[in-house]
Design a protein around this motif. Structure first.
Motif, PDB file in Angstrom:
ATOM      1  N   MET A 275       0.834  -1.204   0.000  1.00  0.00           N
ATOM      2  CA  MET A 275       0.000   0.000   0.000  1.00  0.00           C
ATOM      3  C   MET A 275       0.869   1.255   0.000  1.00  0.00           C
ATOM      4  N   ARG A 276       1.954   1.217   0.756  1.00  0.00           N
ATOM      5  CA  ARG A 276       2.882   2.359   0.764  1.00  0.00           C
ATOM      6  C   ARG A 276       3.476   2.573  -0.627  1.00  0.00           C
ATOM      7  N   LEU A 277       3.825   1.472  -1.277  1.00  0.00           N
ATOM      8  CA  LEU A 277       4.397   1.553  -2.619  1.00  0.00           C
ATOM      9  C   LEU A 277       3.382   2.125  -3.608  1.00  0.00           C
ATOM     10  N   ALA A 278       2.145   1.627  -3.570  1.00  0.00           N
ATOM     11  CA  ALA A 278       1.110   2.138  -4.472  1.00  0.00           C
ATOM     12  C   ALA A 278       0.832   3.615  -4.192  1.00  0.00           C
ATOM     13  N   GLY A 279       0.807   3.983  -2.920  1.00  0.00           N
ATOM     14  CA  GLY A 279       0.571   5.375  -2.564  1.00  0.00           C
ATOM     15  C   GLY A 279       1.672   6.288  -3.041  1.00  0.00           C
ATOM     16  N   GLU A 280       2.911   5.838  -2.891  1.00  0.00           N
ATOM     17  CA  GLU A 280       4.022   6.668  -3.370  1.00  0.00           C
ATOM     18  C   GLU A 280       3.964   6.827  -4.884  1.00  0.00           C
ATOM     19  N   ARG A 281       3.610   5.756  -5.581  1.00  0.00           N
ATOM     20  CA  ARG A 281       3.507   5.854  -7.037  1.00  0.00           C
ATOM     21  C   ARG A 281       2.438   6.864  -7.438  1.00  0.00           C
ATOM     22  N   ALA A 282       1.314   6.851  -6.738  1.00  0.00           N
ATOM     23  CA  ALA A 282       0.254   7.811  -7.037  1.00  0.00           C
ATOM     24  C   ALA A 282       0.718   9.243  -6.757  1.00  0.00           C
ATOM     25  N   LEU A 283       1.341   9.459  -5.605  1.00  0.00           N
ATOM     26  CA  LEU A 283       1.771  10.809  -5.232  1.00  0.00           C
ATOM     27  C   LEU A 283       2.869  11.321  -6.150  1.00  0.00           C
ATOM     28  N   ARG A 284       3.793  10.469  -6.534  1.00  0.00           N
ATOM     29  CA  ARG A 284       4.854  10.880  -7.451  1.00  0.00           C
ATOM     30  C   ARG A 284       4.299  11.259  -8.824  1.00  0.00           C
ATOM     31  N   ALA A 285       3.177  10.629  -9.194  1.00  0.00           N
ATOM     32  CA  ALA A 285       2.617  10.855 -10.525  1.00  0.00           C
ATOM     33  C   ALA A 285       1.772  12.120 -10.613  1.00  0.00           C
ATOM     34  N   LEU A 286       1.483  12.749  -9.474  1.00  0.00           N
ATOM     35  CA  LEU A 286       0.694  13.981  -9.503  1.00  0.00           C
ATOM     36  C   LEU A 286       1.444  15.079 -10.257  1.00  0.00           C
ATOM     37  N   ALA A 287       0.709  15.830 -11.060  1.00  0.00           N
ATOM     38  CA  ALA A 287       1.336  16.916 -11.824  1.00  0.00           C
ATOM     39  C   ALA A 287       1.714  18.094 -10.941  1.00  0.00           C
ATOM     40  N   VAL A 288       1.149  18.155  -9.734  1.00  0.00           N
ATOM     41  CA  VAL A 288       1.447  19.221  -8.775  1.00  0.00           C
ATOM     42  C   VAL A 288       1.955  18.568  -7.493  1.00  0.00           C
ATOM     43  N   GLN A 289       3.059  19.067  -6.953  1.00  0.00           N
ATOM     44  CA  GLN A 289       3.615  18.521  -5.718  1.00  0.00           C
ATOM     45  C   GLN A 289       2.699  18.842  -4.534  1.00  0.00           C
ATOM     46  N   ALA A 290       2.356  17.839  -3.754  1.00  0.00           N
ATOM     47  CA  ALA A 290       1.501  18.034  -2.583  1.00  0.00           C
ATOM     48  C   ALA A 290       2.315  18.553  -1.407  1.00  0.00           C
ATOM     49  N   ASP A 291       1.706  19.441  -0.632  1.00  0.00           N
ATOM     50  CA  ASP A 291       2.315  19.915   0.609  1.00  0.00           C
ATOM     51  C   ASP A 291       1.932  19.035   1.794  1.00  0.00           C
ATOM     52  N   ALA A 292       0.800  18.355   1.684  1.00  0.00           N
ATOM     53  CA  ALA A 292       0.329  17.463   2.736  1.00  0.00           C
ATOM     54  C   ALA A 292      -0.569  16.417   2.098  1.00  0.00           C
ATOM     55  N   VAL A 293      -0.756  15.306   2.816  1.00  0.00           N
ATOM     56  CA  VAL A 293      -1.559  14.195   2.323  1.00  0.00           C
ATOM     57  C   VAL A 293      -2.611  13.849   3.373  1.00  0.00           C
ATOM     58  N   LEU A 294      -3.836  13.660   2.932  1.00  0.00           N
ATOM     59  CA  LEU A 294      -4.927  13.233   3.807  1.00  0.00           C
ATOM     60  C   LEU A 294      -5.322  11.813   3.428  1.00  0.00           C
ATOM     61  N   LEU A 295      -5.273  10.913   4.422  1.00  0.00           N
ATOM     62  CA  LEU A 295      -5.634   9.514   4.207  1.00  0.00           C
ATOM     63  C   LEU A 295      -6.944   9.191   4.903  1.00  0.00           C
ATOM     64  N   ASP A 296      -7.742   8.351   4.260  1.00  0.00           N
ATOM     65  CA  ASP A 296      -8.942   7.834   4.903  1.00  0.00           C
ATOM     66  C   ASP A 296      -8.546   6.804   5.952  1.00  0.00           C
ATOM     67  N   GLY A 297      -9.223   6.837   7.110  1.00  0.00           N
ATOM     68  CA  GLY A 297      -8.955   5.857   8.156  1.00  0.00           C
ATOM     69  C   GLY A 297      -8.126   6.443   9.282  1.00  0.00           C
ATOM     70  N   ASN A 298      -7.603   5.547  10.120  1.00  0.00           N
ATOM     71  CA  ASN A 298      -6.802   6.004  11.265  1.00  0.00           C
ATOM     72  C   ASN A 298      -5.380   5.470  11.226  1.00  0.00           C
TER      73      ASN A 298
END
Length: 241
Positions: free
Chosen positions: A86-109
């Motif tokens: 899941m960490r790997l899939a998440g990093e792939r998604a975040l790296r692929a964003l056209a805009v760099q995120a300053d923070a990430v919000l995840l569903d769950g705890n």
């Protein structure tokens, strides 16, 4: 969070964690203070029909400041375990964003993105899982929110993109393995899927480190016992529809 000075917030959700076959998938939708109200009808993907999700996906892609989907394969799940996958899939998604995120919000705890050692580059993942020559990458600040897929439209939108993308993969795989019913059950533990496992055994797309129904317990695997519990809990949370 946008009111707290975060310029670009990536909202993420996962699908496929409890499936028996296919990838685990993370969707990411990035919003800013300039992002308008989400398209009408956006809600948690589990509350929508497949047709509704397919209609909403292109509208979400036009609405979001940036969007991406990342996958981790069954082989990666077997090798590294579901949480690292899941960490790997998440990093792939975040790296692929056209805009760099300053923070990430995840569903769950549970923060599945942050590595055990916060100073480890690449999100704490083995470097062999990354593209050759990939630059070191610093994970943005991660915040979790219980029921974020119900409380935050951008997280719900991310779940729709992730679900739509993963469903397409499972339908494509079903063409070569029709006996398992993946076009309908999307790799989850539906009766026809379990029956096919008992009769035919696993395919290369199954998570063979898991204790798959109808099969003998696995000989090993990254965390097959923990994954068995993940399957049971995810059945109550996710629907293949």
């Amino acid at each position: 969070m946008l009111r707290d000075g975060v310029a670009a917030l990536a909202c993420c959700d996962e699908v496929g964690r409890g499936a028996l076959s296919g990838p685990v998938t993370i969707g990411a939708v990035l919003v800013t203070a300039a992002t308008r109200t989400a398209p009408q009808g956006v809600r948690d993907s589990k509350l929508l029909t497949p047709d509704a999700r397919r209609r909403l996906a292109p509208r979400i892609e036009r609405w979001a400041a940036a969007h991406a989907v990342g996958h981790a394969s069954p082989a990666e799940i077997d090798t590294f375990g579901i949480m690292t996958a899941m960490r790997l899939a998440g990093e792939r998604a975040l790296r692929a964003l056209a805009v760099q995120a300053d923070a990430v919000l995840l569903d769950g705890n549970h923060d599945y993105l942050s590595p055990p050692d916060q100073d480890v580059l690449f999100g704490g993942l083995p470097e062999t899982t990354h593209a050759v020559g990939a630059a070191p990458w610093a994970l943005p600040r991660v915040v979790t929110m219980i029921k974020a897929d119900l409380r935050c439209a951008a997280v719900a939108a991310a779940s729709i993109l992730a679900k739509t993308a993963r469903d397409e993969i499972m339908v494509e795989l079903a063409a070569d393995h029709p006996e398992y019913g993946w076009a309908e059950n999307k790799g989850y533990a539906a009766p026809e899927h379990i029956d096919a496992l008992a009769r035919l055994g696993p395919t290369p797309h199954h998570r063979t480190s898991w204790r798959l129904p109808g099969l003998a317990p696995p000989l090993g695997g990254a965390d097959s016992v923990a994954d068995t519990h993940a399957v049971a809990s995810a059945r109550a949370l996710e629907s293949p529809a």
